[in-house]
Design an enzyme around this catalytic site. Sequence first.
Site, PDB file in Angstrom:
ATOM      1  N   GLU A  19     -29.242  -7.503   7.998  1.00 61.53           N
ATOM      2  CA  GLU A  19     -27.902  -8.681   8.115  1.00 61.53           C
ATOM      3  C   GLU A  19     -28.026  -9.480   9.661  1.00 61.53           C
ATOM      4  OE1 GLU A  19     -23.467  -7.059   8.173  1.00 61.53           O
ATOM      5  OE2 GLU A  19     -23.272  -7.873  10.221  1.00 61.53           O
ATOM      6  N   ARG A 109     -11.146  -9.606   3.980  1.00 58.41           N
ATOM      7  CA  ARG A 109      -9.791  -9.558   4.354  1.00 58.41           C
ATOM      8  C   ARG A 109     -10.511 -10.185   5.987  1.00 58.41           C
ATOM      9  NH1 ARG A 109      -5.737  -5.752   6.829  1.00 58.41           N
ATOM     10  NH2 ARG A 109      -7.006  -5.589   8.078  1.00 58.41           N
ATOM     11  N   ALA A 123      -8.103  -7.443   0.347  1.00 60.03           N
ATOM     12  CA  ALA A 123      -9.885  -8.748   0.034  1.00 60.03           C
ATOM     13  C   ALA A 123      -9.814  -8.324  -1.336  1.00 60.03           C
ATOM     14  CB  ALA A 123     -10.670  -7.901   0.738  1.00 60.03           C
ATOM     15  N   TYR A 143     -16.083   2.371   4.245  1.00 58.25           N
ATOM     16  CA  TYR A 143     -15.538   2.990   5.111  1.00 58.25           C
ATOM     17  C   TYR A 143     -15.390   3.728   5.516  1.00 58.25           C
ATOM     18  CZ  TYR A 143     -14.441  -1.990   6.275  1.00 58.25           C
ATOM     19  OH  TYR A 143     -13.868  -3.338   6.179  1.00 58.25           O
ATOM     20  N   GLN A 210     -23.534  -1.827  23.771  1.00 53.45           N
ATOM     21  CA  GLN A 210     -23.413  -1.747  22.430  1.00 53.45           C
ATOM     22  C   GLN A 210     -22.852  -0.702  21.370  1.00 53.45           C
ATOM     23  OE1 GLN A 210     -26.835  -1.112  20.291  1.00 53.45           O
ATOM     24  NE2 GLN A 210     -26.404  -2.098  18.186  1.00 53.45           N
TER      25      GLN A 210
HETATM   26  P1  FAD Z   1      -9.979  -4.580   2.748  1.00 51.77           P
HETATM   27  O1  FAD Z   1     -10.033  -4.243   1.855  1.00 51.77           O
HETATM   28  O2  FAD Z   1      -7.936  -5.480   2.527  1.00 51.77           O
HETATM   29  O3  FAD Z   1      -8.570  -3.193   3.787  1.00 51.77           O
HETATM   30  C1  FAD Z   1      -8.283  -3.645   4.816  1.00 51.77           C
HETATM   31  C2  FAD Z   1      -7.473  -2.377   4.995  1.00 51.77           C
HETATM   32  O4  FAD Z   1      -6.033  -2.532   3.736  1.00 51.77           O
HETATM   33  C3  FAD Z   1      -7.424  -1.148   4.268  1.00 51.77           C
HETATM   34  O5  FAD Z   1      -6.690  -0.473   6.036  1.00 51.77           O
HETATM   35  C4  FAD Z   1      -7.124  -1.265   3.162  1.00 51.77           C
HETATM   36  O6  FAD Z   1      -7.031   0.548   3.354  1.00 51.77           O
HETATM   37  C5  FAD Z   1      -5.786  -1.880   3.241  1.00 51.77           C
HETATM   38  N1  FAD Z   1      -5.004  -2.369   1.969  1.00 51.77           N
HETATM   39  C6  FAD Z   1      -6.405  -2.522   1.078  1.00 51.77           C
HETATM   40  N2  FAD Z   1      -5.721  -2.974  -0.227  1.00 51.77           N
HETATM   41  C7  FAD Z   1      -4.378  -3.030   0.213  1.00 51.77           C
HETATM   42  C8  FAD Z   1      -2.783  -2.818  -0.697  1.00 51.77           C
HETATM   43  N3  FAD Z   1      -2.881  -3.332  -1.783  1.00 51.77           N
HETATM   44  N4  FAD Z   1      -1.813  -2.039   0.042  1.00 51.77           N
HETATM   45  C9  FAD Z   1      -1.974  -2.069   1.586  1.00 51.77           C
HETATM   46  N5  FAD Z   1      -2.904  -1.484   1.913  1.00 51.77           N
HETATM   47  C10 FAD Z   1      -4.647  -1.668   1.546  1.00 51.77           C
HETATM   48  N6  FAD Z   1     -15.597  -9.193   9.380  1.00 51.77           N
HETATM   49  C11 FAD Z   1     -15.503 -10.847   9.293  1.00 51.77           C
HETATM   50  O7  FAD Z   1     -14.469 -11.275  10.649  1.00 51.77           O
HETATM   51  N7  FAD Z   1     -16.761 -11.244   9.857  1.00 51.77           N
HETATM   52  C12 FAD Z   1     -18.285  -9.986   8.527  1.00 51.77           C
HETATM   53  O8  FAD Z   1     -19.038 -10.955   8.730  1.00 51.77           O
HETATM   54  C13 FAD Z   1     -18.309  -9.080   8.219  1.00 51.77           C
HETATM   55  N8  FAD Z   1     -18.758  -8.411   7.698  1.00 51.77           N
HETATM   56  C14 FAD Z   1     -18.628  -7.088   7.379  1.00 51.77           C
HETATM   57  C15 FAD Z   1     -19.411  -6.393   6.625  1.00 51.77           C
HETATM   58  C16 FAD Z   1     -19.282  -5.041   6.674  1.00 51.77           C
HETATM   59  C17 FAD Z   1     -20.569  -4.517   6.357  1.00 51.77           C
HETATM   60  C18 FAD Z   1     -17.960  -4.370   7.227  1.00 51.77           C
HETATM   61  C19 FAD Z   1     -18.283  -3.156   6.672  1.00 51.77           C
HETATM   62  C20 FAD Z   1     -17.002  -5.124   8.198  1.00 51.77           C
HETATM   63  C21 FAD Z   1     -17.220  -6.639   7.850  1.00 51.77           C
HETATM   64  N9  FAD Z   1     -16.726  -7.288   8.572  1.00 51.77           N
HETATM   65  C22 FAD Z   1     -16.091  -8.265   9.146  1.00 51.77           C
HETATM   66  C23 FAD Z   1     -14.742  -6.612   9.306  1.00 51.77           C
HETATM   67  C24 FAD Z   1     -13.727  -6.450   7.710  1.00 51.77           C
HETATM   68  O9  FAD Z   1     -13.854  -8.327   7.608  1.00 51.77           O
HETATM   69  C25 FAD Z   1     -12.943  -6.114   8.822  1.00 51.77           C
HETATM   70  O10 FAD Z   1     -13.110  -4.612   8.930  1.00 51.77           O
HETATM   71  C26 FAD Z   1     -11.434  -5.862   8.108  1.00 51.77           C
HETATM   72  O11 FAD Z   1     -10.803  -5.003   8.678  1.00 51.77           O
HETATM   73  C27 FAD Z   1     -11.123  -5.450   6.452  1.00 51.77           C
HETATM   74  O12 FAD Z   1     -11.943  -6.034   5.846  1.00 51.77           O
HETATM   75  P2  FAD Z   1     -11.186  -5.593   4.563  1.00 51.77           P
HETATM   76  O13 FAD Z   1     -12.307  -6.637   2.906  1.00 51.77           O
HETATM   77  O14 FAD Z   1     -12.859  -3.908   3.987  1.00 51.77           O
HETATM   78  O15 FAD Z   1     -10.309  -5.370   4.017  1.00 51.77           O
END
Ligand code: FAD
Length: 293
Positions: A19, A109, A123, A143, A210
């Site tokens: 990454e 998301r 997401a 996670y 970090q």
């Molecule tokens: P989701 O999957 O939507 O989950 C977020 C929260 O909502 C969780 O607590 C979940 O349990 C809850 N949830 C999900 N669906 C529902 C539902 N239907 N009803 C109620 N609650 C729900 N961030 C950036 O800005 N840019 C990046 O490039 C970036 N890269 C990343 C790469 C990796 C490998 C990881 C692990 C994270 C990265 N992130 C990045 C961080 C990420 O954007 C955050 O962790 C964000 O807060 C959650 O995104 P998600 O897609 O996991 O969200």
Amino acid sequence: MIFIMKNFFKLDKPTLSFEIFPPKGTGDLSKIFATVDGLASLDPDLISVTYGAGGTSRENTAEIASRIQNEYAIPALAHLTCVGSTRSEMRQTLDRLQQLGVRNILAMRGDIGEEGTKDFSHASDLISFIKESYNFNIFAACYPEKHIEAYSMEEDLEHLREKCACGVDVLISQLFFDNSLFFRFRDSVRKLGIKAPIEAGIMPITSAVQINRMVAMCGASIPDAVQKIIRAYGHNSMAMREAGIAYATNQIIDLLAGGVDGIHLYTMNQPEIAKRICENIRGVLYSLRVKRA
Ligand code: FAD
């Protein structure tokens, strides 16, 4: 010279991906491509490019991913977040990624800021939206120590199950320093019937500052072994770097021995650290690929 692009989905496991993050602002991209040059020489199976993470640019993610794919012939993964976007803005972004030849999207998301969520709450909404009209391969985040907002691991896993049901091809995990937590998480994921391969996210610790920043952002726990390393070597950047490379190497060797689907290395744009780790794990990685093939 003719380049033959790897097909990430047909590669022998375990896979190895890197990454990187784009520079801040829209300016000169030469530095990031010097980083890509260094990483490309390590023959990764995929390079992912973050999107606005830690305040970095969103503008350049698509272009960098496109060039990695088209000029380096390495499968690229463009990160994409939907928080604060309308459907029409998202359509424009996806159209551009498609025009640039990007095939893989890490659909997330993103962290909710002042602008709120607008047209996409989770997401899974973005993934369903992409699946309606586009043909990208979908990666999603997961996670091992639960998402920081989730009340419980059970709740987070249930949301992960719903997200995967929308059409996730590969999961990439948040960074963690305790492999037992990852293995427990993987068991729970499989018990729920989620079949997508899970790449384990590994971040080499290179400085005490970090690690504290990352942990505050993502909620990963710091095991005693890592705390001991920071206490002993944190005052000396060279020693800390060496200890961080050794810790990440040991973590990866243990994950590989435990049958992990793949390793996703958070390189922090430091190819020399990725190179040291790759040299350490190359032999074990290939021995497993031959064995499983
Ligand atoms: P989701 O999957 O939507 O989950 C977020 C929260 O909502 C969780 O607590 C979940 O349990 C809850 N949830 C999900 N669906 C529902 C539902 N239907 N009803 C109620 N609650 C729900 N961030 C950036 O800005 N840019 C990046 O490039 C970036 N890269 C990343 C790469 C990796 C490998 C990881 C692990 C994270 C990265 N992130 C990045 C961080 C990420 O954007 C955050 O962790 C964000 O807060 C959650 O995104 P998600 O897609 O996991 O969200």
